[in-house]
Design a protein around this motif. Structure first.
Motif, PDB file in Angstrom:
ATOM      1  N   GLY A 131      20.126 -34.149 -17.935  1.00 39.07           N
ATOM      2  CA  GLY A 131      20.953 -33.003 -17.537  1.00 39.07           C
ATOM      3  C   GLY A 131      21.741 -33.219 -16.248  1.00 39.07           C
ATOM      4  O   GLY A 131      22.422 -32.313 -15.787  1.00 39.07           O
ATOM      5  N   MET A 132      21.621 -34.389 -15.662  1.00 42.16           N
ATOM      6  CA  MET A 132      22.268 -34.643 -14.371  1.00 42.16           C
ATOM      7  C   MET A 132      23.307 -35.747 -14.508  1.00 42.16           C
ATOM      8  O   MET A 132      23.226 -36.586 -15.405  1.00 42.16           O
ATOM      9  CB  MET A 132      21.230 -35.123 -13.351  1.00 42.16           C
ATOM     10  CG  MET A 132      20.130 -34.148 -13.060  1.00 42.16           C
ATOM     11  SD  MET A 132      19.064 -34.936 -11.828  1.00 42.16           S
ATOM     12  CE  MET A 132      17.758 -33.738 -11.747  1.00 42.16           C
ATOM     13  N   SER A 133      24.246 -35.769 -13.573  1.00 38.68           N
ATOM     14  CA  SER A 133      25.217 -36.865 -13.546  1.00 38.68           C
ATOM     15  C   SER A 133      24.513 -38.141 -13.081  1.00 38.68           C
ATOM     16  O   SER A 133      23.390 -38.106 -12.566  1.00 38.68           O
ATOM     17  CB  SER A 133      26.352 -36.531 -12.573  1.00 38.68           C
ATOM     18  OG  SER A 133      25.853 -36.555 -11.242  1.00 38.68           O
ATOM     19  N   VAL A 134      25.224 -39.233 -13.267  1.00 43.36           N
ATOM     20  CA  VAL A 134      24.720 -40.531 -12.808  1.00 43.36           C
ATOM     21  C   VAL A 134      24.424 -40.475 -11.302  1.00 43.36           C
ATOM     22  O   VAL A 134      23.375 -40.910 -10.833  1.00 43.36           O
ATOM     23  CB  VAL A 134      25.759 -41.630 -13.147  1.00 43.36           C
ATOM     24  CG1 VAL A 134      25.486 -42.914 -12.391  1.00 43.36           C
ATOM     25  CG2 VAL A 134      25.770 -41.871 -14.661  1.00 43.36           C
ATOM     26  N   ARG A 135      25.371 -39.881 -10.550  1.00 44.95           N
ATOM     27  CA  ARG A 135      25.195 -39.794  -9.091  1.00 44.95           C
ATOM     28  C   ARG A 135      23.944 -38.981  -8.747  1.00 44.95           C
ATOM     29  O   ARG A 135      23.148 -39.372  -7.886  1.00 44.95           O
ATOM     30  CB  ARG A 135      26.430 -39.141  -8.475  1.00 44.95           C
ATOM     31  CG  ARG A 135      26.327 -38.967  -6.951  1.00 44.95           C
ATOM     32  CD  ARG A 135      27.530 -38.251  -6.380  1.00 44.95           C
ATOM     33  NE  ARG A 135      28.752 -39.013  -6.562  1.00 44.95           N
ATOM     34  CZ  ARG A 135      29.735 -38.695  -7.408  1.00 44.95           C
ATOM     35  NH1 ARG A 135      29.646 -37.605  -8.154  1.00 44.95           N
ATOM     36  NH2 ARG A 135      30.805 -39.438  -7.488  1.00 44.95           N
ATOM     37  N   GLU A 136      23.776 -37.853  -9.438  1.00 49.01           N
ATOM     38  CA  GLU A 136      22.612 -36.998  -9.156  1.00 49.01           C
ATOM     39  C   GLU A 136      21.291 -37.689  -9.515  1.00 49.01           C
ATOM     40  O   GLU A 136      20.280 -37.513  -8.840  1.00 49.01           O
ATOM     41  CB  GLU A 136      22.743 -35.667  -9.922  1.00 49.01           C
ATOM     42  CG  GLU A 136      23.789 -34.750  -9.326  1.00 49.01           C
ATOM     43  CD  GLU A 136      24.227 -33.633 -10.275  1.00 49.01           C
ATOM     44  OE1 GLU A 136      24.906 -32.706  -9.791  1.00 49.01           O
ATOM     45  OE2 GLU A 136      23.929 -33.695 -11.487  1.00 49.01           O
ATOM     46  N   LYS A 195      29.842 -39.458 -14.352  1.00 53.04           N
ATOM     47  CA  LYS A 195      29.522 -39.506 -15.789  1.00 53.04           C
ATOM     48  C   LYS A 195      28.142 -38.940 -16.064  1.00 53.04           C
ATOM     49  O   LYS A 195      27.278 -38.882 -15.179  1.00 53.04           O
ATOM     50  CB  LYS A 195      29.556 -40.960 -16.273  1.00 53.04           C
ATOM     51  CG  LYS A 195      30.950 -41.530 -16.375  1.00 53.04           C
ATOM     52  CD  LYS A 195      30.902 -42.911 -17.025  1.00 53.04           C
ATOM     53  CE  LYS A 195      32.313 -43.517 -17.036  1.00 53.04           C
ATOM     54  NZ  LYS A 195      32.261 -44.955 -17.261  1.00 53.04           N
ATOM     55  N   ALA A 196      27.925 -38.586 -17.321  1.00 50.01           N
ATOM     56  CA  ALA A 196      26.571 -38.256 -17.777  1.00 50.01           C
ATOM     57  C   ALA A 196      25.897 -39.581 -18.151  1.00 50.01           C
ATOM     58  O   ALA A 196      26.566 -40.492 -18.635  1.00 50.01           O
ATOM     59  CB  ALA A 196      26.641 -37.346 -18.989  1.00 50.01           C
TER      60      ALA A 196
END
Ligand code: ADP
Ligand code: MG
Length: 255
Positions: free
Chosen positions: A95-100, A138-139
């Motif tokens: 459920g999070m982006s790559v960065r997150e 991105k996802a």
């Protein structure tokens, strides 16, 4: 070189029912060294990592990290001791982006302040280091297989580990894609990090390892320099197979 090894195991053993996945393994890695781990599929490489990180408990024997036995410690306590690993089967938070995904490790890691903005900035830095600089928004599901492995690498690096264990992070990468990963490992090594590299790609093992440990059916077959290991007849037979031996005999370089 002297002093307490960052990682040592003593008679480390793990059974799954009747199967001995890791069998009486005694080894150690001095600070700042890179240990390559090779062995056929099912030889116990991932189980070994799982035992070191506390994801699995030993049936017998012990693990010492900086001379201390964390056997009863939970994985997140061991991660707090700055032991980080990648999973062979990539496990991003969907459920999070790559960065997150990377920022989570920083937020809750040893240097985490619990503040999101600096964690996201630090995440971008780590993503840049592994070659995912442009993919922060991105996802995880949008990433190629190779990039999903780079994300695993970034999540482990975000913990700023003293001991980093990489479980086949280069699997599925094309030869040209392997080079930056090798360069990164050598940079981390130059910074004093102790690294364990589980890999089938022999070129990668040769490029980064000070010592190579060979597992075969859970048993430690041998440990030696890359050159010693590659020329050992037992290793050639157990792992590299007849084809490799023939190619070497024919004078062809590389594996
Ligand atoms: P490798 O990483 O070298 O390919 P593994 O450590 O994954 O090998 O597996 C070693 C052996 O232990 C294999 O025979 C595998 O099927 C078995 N094994 C690994 N994990 C489990 C588990 N959780 N339950 C039962 N058997 C397992
Ligand atoms: Mg494995």
């Amino acid at each position: 070189m002297s002093g307490t090894p960052v990682l040592a195991t003593q008679g480390l053993t793990r059974r799954f029912g009747g199967l001995v996945a890791v069998n009486d393994v005694t080894m150690s890695v001095p600070k700042g060294q890179t240990l390559g781990v090779i062995g056929p599929n099912g030889s116990g490489k991932s189980t070994f990592i799982n035992l070191v990180t506390g994801h699995l408990r030993p049936t017998k024997g012990s693990v010492l990290i900086d001379g201390k036995d964390p056997t009863d410690a939970k994985p997140w306590v061991i991660a707090g001791a700055r032991v980080a690993r990648t999973f062979q089967i990539v496990k991003p938070f969907r459920g999070m982006s790559v960065r997150e995904n990377v920022a989570v490790g920083i937020l809750y890691g040893p240097e985490g302040t619990g503040r999101m903005a600096p964690a996201l900035r630090a995440a971008d830095e780590v993503l840049g280091e592994v070659g995912l600089g442009g993919s922060g928004d991105k996802a995880p599901g949008e990433l190629s297989v190779a990039d999903a492995r780079r994300l695993e690498f970034a999540k482990a690096l975000a913990l700023r580990p003293r001991l980093l264990m990489l479980d086949e992070v280069m699997a599925g990468l094309r030869p040209a894609e392997i080079e930056p990963s090798l360069a990164l490992i050598n940079t981390l090594k130059a910074g004093g990090m102790t690294i364990i590299v589980v890999e089938h790609v022999m070129k990668a093992i040769l490029a980064v390892s000070d010592q190579v440990m060979v597992l075969n059916q859970g048993t430690l077959l041998m440990t030696g320099s890359p050159r010693e290991v590659l020329s050992d007849p037992r290793v050639i037979e157990a792992y590299l197979g007849q084809k490799y031996a023939q190619r070497q005999a024919g004078g062809e370089a590389g594996a």
